[in-house]
Design an enzyme around this catalytic site. Structure first.
Site, PDB file in Angstrom:
ATOM      1  CB  SER A   6      30.516  61.195  52.487  1.00 50.65           C
ATOM      2  OG  SER A   6      30.746  62.440  51.844  1.00 50.65           O
ATOM      3  CG  HIS A  29      33.056  58.780  49.878  1.00 44.28           C
ATOM      4  ND1 HIS A  29      33.273  57.914  48.824  1.00 44.28           N
ATOM      5  CD2 HIS A  29      32.316  59.801  49.372  1.00 44.28           C
ATOM      6  CE1 HIS A  29      32.691  58.380  47.729  1.00 44.28           C
ATOM      7  NE2 HIS A  29      32.104  59.536  48.036  1.00 44.28           N
ATOM      8  CG  ASP A  31      31.858  63.189  48.219  1.00 43.56           C
ATOM      9  OD1 ASP A  31      31.907  62.327  47.324  1.00 43.56           O
ATOM     10  OD2 ASP A  31      31.154  63.086  49.242  1.00 43.56           O
ATOM     11  CG  MET A  33      31.844  67.869  44.649  1.00 46.22           C
ATOM     12  SD  MET A  33      30.188  68.289  45.217  1.00 46.22           S
ATOM     13  CE  MET A  33      29.833  66.872  46.256  1.00 46.22           C
ATOM     14  CG  HIS A  62      33.020  60.304  44.390  1.00 50.16           C
ATOM     15  ND1 HIS A  62      31.745  60.500  44.862  1.00 50.16           N
ATOM     16  CD2 HIS A  62      32.906  60.193  43.036  1.00 50.16           C
ATOM     17  CE1 HIS A  62      30.897  60.501  43.840  1.00 50.16           C
ATOM     18  NE2 HIS A  62      31.580  60.332  42.725  1.00 50.16           N
ATOM     19  CG  MET A  64      31.370  63.706  41.979  1.00 48.72           C
ATOM     20  SD  MET A  64      30.378  64.003  43.444  1.00 48.72           S
ATOM     21  CE  MET A  64      31.629  63.896  44.698  1.00 48.72           C
ATOM     22  CG  MET A 133      27.088  58.887  41.594  1.00 47.94           C
ATOM     23  SD  MET A 133      27.847  59.205  43.208  1.00 47.94           S
ATOM     24  CE  MET A 133      26.680  60.338  43.956  1.00 47.94           C
ATOM     25  CG  ASP A 171      28.415  58.608  47.144  1.00 50.71           C
ATOM     26  OD1 ASP A 171      27.893  59.077  48.168  1.00 50.71           O
ATOM     27  OD2 ASP A 171      29.332  59.193  46.511  1.00 50.71           O
TER      28      ASP A 171
HETATM   29  C1  DX5 Z   1      27.105  63.398  46.640  1.00 50.50           C
HETATM   30  C2  DX5 Z   1      28.363  62.802  47.214  1.00 50.50           C
HETATM   31  C3  DX5 Z   1      28.118  61.921  48.378  1.00 50.50           C
HETATM   32  C4  DX5 Z   1      27.480  62.641  49.559  1.00 50.50           C
HETATM   33  C5  DX5 Z   1      26.502  61.692  50.178  1.00 50.50           C
HETATM   34  O1  DX5 Z   1      27.384  64.039  45.468  1.00 50.50           O
HETATM   35  O2  DX5 Z   1      29.066  62.052  46.253  1.00 50.50           O
HETATM   36  O3  DX5 Z   1      29.288  61.227  48.793  1.00 50.50           O
HETATM   37  O4  DX5 Z   1      28.383  63.066  50.527  1.00 50.50           O
HETATM   38  O5  DX5 Z   1      25.820  62.370  51.174  1.00 50.50           O
HETATM   39  P1  DX5 Z   1      24.513  61.798  51.861  1.00 50.50           P
HETATM   40  O6  DX5 Z   1      24.926  60.510  52.534  1.00 50.50           O
HETATM   41  O7  DX5 Z   1      24.144  62.864  52.808  1.00 50.50           O
HETATM   42  O8  DX5 Z   1      23.532  61.556  50.776  1.00 50.50           O
HETATM   43 ZN    ZN Z   2      30.771  60.678  46.903  1.00 50.96          ZN
END
Ligand code: DX5
Ligand code: ZN
Length: 212
Positions: A6, A29, A31, A33, A62, A64, A133, A171
């Site tokens: 990620s 990956h 993310d 947000m 992903h 969010m 998650m 994840d």
């Molecule tokens: C959290 C994200 C993850 C995050 C995981 O909201 O969706 O993808 O990057 O990070 P680690 O591996 O550090 O928990």
């Molecule tokens: Zn993620």
């Protein structure tokens, strides 16, 4: 076991170089947000588009965010290979899964820790991946929630029973130990952010997540 680093935990001032350090992983990956669905704000389709020419890895996006479908067009055009959105954030889920497939993008659904696997049931036959998650979404570096292992097992049971094809992706909080628990529970792909990017030897960390 496949691995999806990620980039949330990468150095954002040099993402292109950071991608090169995790070339041995199958997926990247990404993310996204919105500061509303989750209490953090990250990147959007422009960054996906900018990175696309510099990697042949699967871009696993992903989302969010609230109203993620408003941005499907941009993320598809930016070169996403697969788009995962949250079942909690969209009303007409089936329509948007079909929309992604129509645009030749793989479709994933994710669920927050408090959301039951049952909420995915109507869509499982059509999904390419389910993203479990294992932390509250929003931030990297949180501790893995062991209760989520049951969800992985349940999804695997349903998939085996019905002959569905979705990958089970986990994840949040993945490290050497939690990776093995997820593997035993039935995970196919593990997302790992801080565990991989906080190290200088990322190739080794990817191997460790894989169980090699
Ligand atoms: C959290 C994200 C993850 C995050 C995981 O909201 O969706 O993808 O990057 O990070 P680690 O591996 O550090 O928990
Ligand atoms: Zn993620």
């Amino acid at each position: 076991m496949r691995v999806a680093p990620s980039i949330l935990s990468a150095d954002f001032s040099c993402l292109r170089e950071e991608l090169k350090t995790v070339e041995s992983a199958e997926w990247i990956h990404i993310d996204v947000m919105d500061g509303h669905f989750v209490p953090n704000l990250t990147i959007g389709p422009l960054v996906v588009k900018a990175l696309r020419p510099h990697s042949t890895q699967t871009f696993d996006v992903h989302l969010m965010m609230d109203n993620p479908t408003n941005f499907f067009k941009e993320f598809i055009e930016a070169g996403s290979d697969q788009i995962t959105f949250h079942v909690e954030a969209v009303d007409d889920v089936q329509r948007w899964v079909d929309h992604l497939h129509h645009n030749k993008v793989k479709a994933g659904l994710s669920l927050k820790p408090k959301t039951e696997v049952q909420s995915l049931a109507p869509f499982l036959s059509d999904l390419d991946l389910v993203l479990v998650m294992s932390v509250e979404p929003g931030f990297g570096g949180q501790a893995f929630m062991p209760d989520m292992l049951e969800k992985i097992q349940k999804l695997k049971e349903i998939r085996d029973d019905k002959g569905y094809h979705f990958d089970i992706v986990v994840d949040g909080g993945i490290n050497t130990q939690t990776a093995r628990s997820c593997e035993q529970a039935g995970a196919d792909v593990l997302v790992a952010g801080s565990f991989i990017f906080k190290s200088d030897d990322r190739k080794e960390k990817i191997k460790q997540v894989r169980g090699e």
